[in-house]
Design an enzyme around this catalytic site. Sequence first.
Site, PDB file in Angstrom:
ATOM      1  N   ILE A 153       0.946   5.805  -7.678  1.00  0.00           N
ATOM      2  CA  ILE A 153       0.418   4.652  -7.483  1.00  0.00           C
ATOM      3  C   ILE A 153      -0.141   4.827  -6.038  1.00  0.00           C
ATOM      4  O   ILE A 153       0.696   5.340  -5.347  1.00  0.00           O
ATOM      5  CB  ILE A 153       1.367   3.307  -7.698  1.00  0.00           C
ATOM      6  N   CYS A 154      -1.383   4.682  -5.614  1.00  0.00           N
ATOM      7  CA  CYS A 154      -1.696   4.605  -4.182  1.00  0.00           C
ATOM      8  C   CYS A 154      -1.422   6.115  -3.738  1.00  0.00           C
ATOM      9  O   CYS A 154      -1.901   7.110  -4.413  1.00  0.00           O
ATOM     10  CB  CYS A 154      -0.931   3.448  -3.589  1.00  0.00           C
ATOM     11  N   THR A 155      -0.870   6.094  -2.591  1.00  0.00           N
ATOM     12  CA  THR A 155      -0.785   7.419  -1.795  1.00  0.00           C
ATOM     13  C   THR A 155       0.519   8.224  -2.393  1.00  0.00           C
ATOM     14  O   THR A 155       0.653   9.535  -2.052  1.00  0.00           O
ATOM     15  CB  THR A 155      -0.514   7.170  -0.340  1.00  0.00           C
ATOM     16  N   GLY A 156       1.041   7.786  -3.418  1.00  0.00           N
ATOM     17  CA  GLY A 156       1.963   8.696  -4.213  1.00  0.00           C
ATOM     18  C   GLY A 156       1.412   9.762  -4.559  1.00  0.00           C
ATOM     19  O   GLY A 156       2.027  10.865  -4.968  1.00  0.00           O
ATOM     20  N   THR A 202      -6.744   7.790  -5.225  1.00  0.00           N
ATOM     21  CA  THR A 202      -5.730   7.295  -4.455  1.00  0.00           C
ATOM     22  C   THR A 202      -6.659   6.128  -3.870  1.00  0.00           C
ATOM     23  O   THR A 202      -7.824   5.850  -4.010  1.00  0.00           O
ATOM     24  CB  THR A 202      -5.304   8.244  -3.460  1.00  0.00           C
TER      25      THR A 202
END
Length: 320
Positions: free
Chosen positions: A107-110, A127
């Site tokens: 999720i996102c910057t993961g 991202t």
Amino acid sequence: MKTVALAIFPCVQSLDVAGPLDVFAEANTFVGPEDGYEITLVGADRAPVRASNGLRLSADVAFAEAADAYDLLLVAGGPALPTQGCDPRLTAWLRATAPRCPRYGSICTGAFALGHAGLLDDRAVTTHWSDAQRLAEQFPRARVEYDRIHIRDGALVTSAGVTAGIDLGLALVHEDHGPEVALAVAKRLVVVAQRQGGQSQFSPLLTAPSKPHSPIDGVHAHVIANLRGAHRVEDLAAVAGMSARTFARAFKLETRRTPAEFVEGARIDAARNRLEAADLPLKVVAYDCGFRNAEHMRLVFVRRLGLTPSDYRARFRAPS
């Protein structure tokens, strides 16, 4: 029962954790126990960690205690991941565990954590829009899709920023249990089951050239100040003091887009500002921003943002 592991760490984005997990928890109320989701938070150890907003979270198990594989493995994002790197313990766990899972992702910057674990090579990923360029630069073998809310490439699933984790969770529930369950979960969470458009509706299409006061920077300012102009390559090259061929090559190198793409993006951003700020007729907005007419503006909005000017205004118009 499908097992879901979500990796957390200090300064994790709490919505990246809560969003998708709430989707799976709500789905459990609509499916039988044997078809639901068993959720496990995994961290370097079981000690509480402070999320980026100050919320305290605790892992259920440490990386060393975690199962060898899960039906779904996800890693949440955090604002420090793009610039400060990743805990080596998280990297090692992802590298060892993700390939054993039928589905894994971020999720996102993961996505940066996956990149450090070597899991983005030759894959289509996304991202948060503000970090997409950095992701592409740090992990050049990844095929970064800048405008996607979420994307699946084989076993890999990735999402855009923050609340897009809810969209990703709904897509996975749709995949597992069909559209009726996904829609029921979306209604419970008071979100749309599938939102229109991509990330570009939230992000500016233009960024300043990398070299302030350069000839390209001068062209940037000229276009912004004269949106109604035709802005042929020859005319813009004259502003920059270059030949048309040299200008086109230099412009693409410095801005990563063609002059025509830049001009169109400038017009869209100007139109978005007007649509957000005032109730001007669409034909007036189109004229002010250099589109041929309102229909031309509509076609460009749909192609670039995935929604019409009217839809954009309805979503983003500032309250009176």
